[in-house]
Design a protein around this motif. Structure first.
Motif, short mmCIF file in Angstrom:
data_model
loop_
_atom_site.label_atom_id
_atom_site.label_comp_id
_atom_site.label_asym_id
_atom_site.label_seq_id
_atom_site.Cartn_x
_atom_site.Cartn_y
_atom_site.Cartn_z
N ARG A 183 16.02 28.81 18.41
CA ARG A 183 15.14 27.55 18.76
C ARG A 183 16.01 27.21 20.37
O ARG A 183 16.42 25.82 20.25
CB ARG A 183 15.05 26.28 17.84
N ILE A 184 15.97 27.97 21.20
CA ILE A 184 16.62 27.57 22.39
C ILE A 184 15.63 27.08 23.27
O ILE A 184 14.61 27.80 23.64
CB ILE A 184 17.40 29.04 23.13
N HIS A 185 15.89 25.82 23.72
CA HIS A 185 14.85 25.04 24.61
C HIS A 185 15.52 24.82 26.13
O HIS A 185 16.62 24.90 26.09
CB HIS A 185 14.62 23.63 24.03
N PRO A 212 5.45 16.28 23.04
CA PRO A 212 6.65 16.85 22.44
C PRO A 212 6.54 18.13 22.79
O PRO A 212 7.52 19.01 22.22
CB PRO A 212 6.59 16.75 20.99
N LYS A 213 5.87 18.68 23.75
CA LYS A 213 5.78 20.33 24.32
C LYS A 213 6.91 20.70 25.20
O LYS A 213 7.24 19.88 26.17
CB LYS A 213 4.36 20.34 25.06
N CYS A 214 7.64 21.40 24.79
CA CYS A 214 8.75 21.86 25.38
C CYS A 214 8.84 23.65 25.76
O CYS A 214 8.15 24.28 24.91
CB CYS A 214 10.03 21.62 24.84
N ILE A 215 9.65 24.07 26.71
CA ILE A 215 9.92 25.45 27.05
C ILE A 215 10.86 26.10 26.13
O ILE A 215 12.03 25.48 26.48
CB ILE A 215 9.95 25.57 28.45
N SER A 228 8.92 20.27 20.23
CA SER A 228 10.49 19.70 19.67
C SER A 228 10.54 18.21 19.96
O SER A 228 9.95 17.85 20.70
CB SER A 228 11.49 20.75 20.46
N ARG A 229 11.64 17.88 19.51
CA ARG A 229 12.24 16.45 19.87
C ARG A 229 13.19 16.11 20.89
O ARG A 229 14.02 15.24 21.00
CB ARG A 229 12.27 15.69 18.39
N VAL A 230 13.45 17.62 21.44
CA VAL A 230 14.56 17.29 22.67
C VAL A 230 14.22 16.51 23.80
O VAL A 230 12.99 16.06 23.75
CB VAL A 230 14.86 18.93 23.07
N SER A 231 15.07 16.07 24.62
CA SER A 231 14.71 15.17 25.76
C SER A 231 14.16 15.71 26.84
O SER A 231 14.40 16.69 27.18
CB SER A 231 16.37 14.67 26.18
N LEU A 232 12.82 15.30 27.19
CA LEU A 232 11.58 15.92 27.96
C LEU A 232 11.14 14.73 28.82
O LEU A 232 11.15 13.71 28.34
CB LEU A 232 10.66 16.56 27.00
N PRO A 233 10.62 15.37 30.04
CA PRO A 233 9.88 14.33 30.85
C PRO A 233 8.78 13.55 29.85
O PRO A 233 8.06 14.41 28.80
CB PRO A 233 9.21 15.21 31.80
N ASP A 234 8.44 12.56 29.96
CA ASP A 234 7.20 11.92 29.11
C ASP A 234 6.08 12.52 29.09
O ASP A 234 5.37 12.84 27.87
CB ASP A 234 7.24 10.43 29.63
N GLU A 235 5.68 13.07 30.21
CA GLU A 235 4.29 13.54 30.14
C GLU A 235 4.19 15.18 29.43
O GLU A 235 3.15 15.47 29.30
CB GLU A 235 3.72 14.01 31.67
#
Length: 173
Positions: free
Chosen positions: A107-109, A90-93, A80-87
């Motif tokens: 698509r709940i992240h 684009p992999k999100c939970i 996803s393109r949501v706001s995440l830690p850099d490391e």
């Protein structure tokens, strides 16, 4: 089958008129506690943060900027393109439920953000509840949670969302 790590999201308070979204509409928030327990170690707390969601009502309908229905969810990795830690980009939970096949379309992240304008229906983790419907220090909270899930295996986690039991708070603008 229950999983070793149980996440409890207990919704605590709702706030009205916190901030404006991208379309200029005032949004409210739901603030809750987000705690990870190790069920095989006397429910030892492994992670604690506050969680910001949209104000109610809850829904399973896709493409809604609303909070999710109170129930149990499994976690999975997605892009996803949501706001995440850099490391982790684009992999999100993300969340899924076996109860509703089409829920995955919501698509709940779980990601970074401090206000309901950042949620778009998702869960935002914060180290501090500012007691005004917003949070603070989201970067560090999300990184710590993602690190924990990465270390212990996402397949071992279950999230239980518990409904709010208090009245709404109104922010004066």
């Amino acid at each position: 089958m229950s999983k070793r790590y149980k996440i409890i999201l207990q919704r605590v308070k709702e706030y009205e008129n916190i901030c404006k979204n991208k379309q200029g509409k005032l949004e409210g928030s739901t603030v809750g506690s987000f705690i990870v327990y190790d069920t095989e170690d006397n429910d030892k707390k492994l992670f604690v943060s506050c969680c910001i969601e949209n104000e109610g009502p809850s829904t399973d309908t896709p493409k809604q900027d609303k909070r999710i229905v109170a129930r149990n969810y499994d976690l999975y990795w997605t892009e996803s393109r949501v706001s995440l830690p850099d490391e982790y980009k684009p992999k999100c939970i993300s969340l899924k439920t076996n109860n509703i096949d089409t829920f995955i379309d919501r698509r709940i992240h779980i990601h970074k953000g401090n206000t309901p304008a950042h949620t778009e229906g998702c869960l935002l983790l914060n180290d501090k509840d500012k007691l005004d419907g917003t949070g603070e220090s989201s970067d560090s909270a999300v990184k710590r949670f993602y690190d924990l899930v990465s270390e212990l295996g996402i397949e071992n986690f279950e999230l239980e969302v518990r409904e709010i039991k208090t009245k709404k708070m109104i922010k004066d603008n």
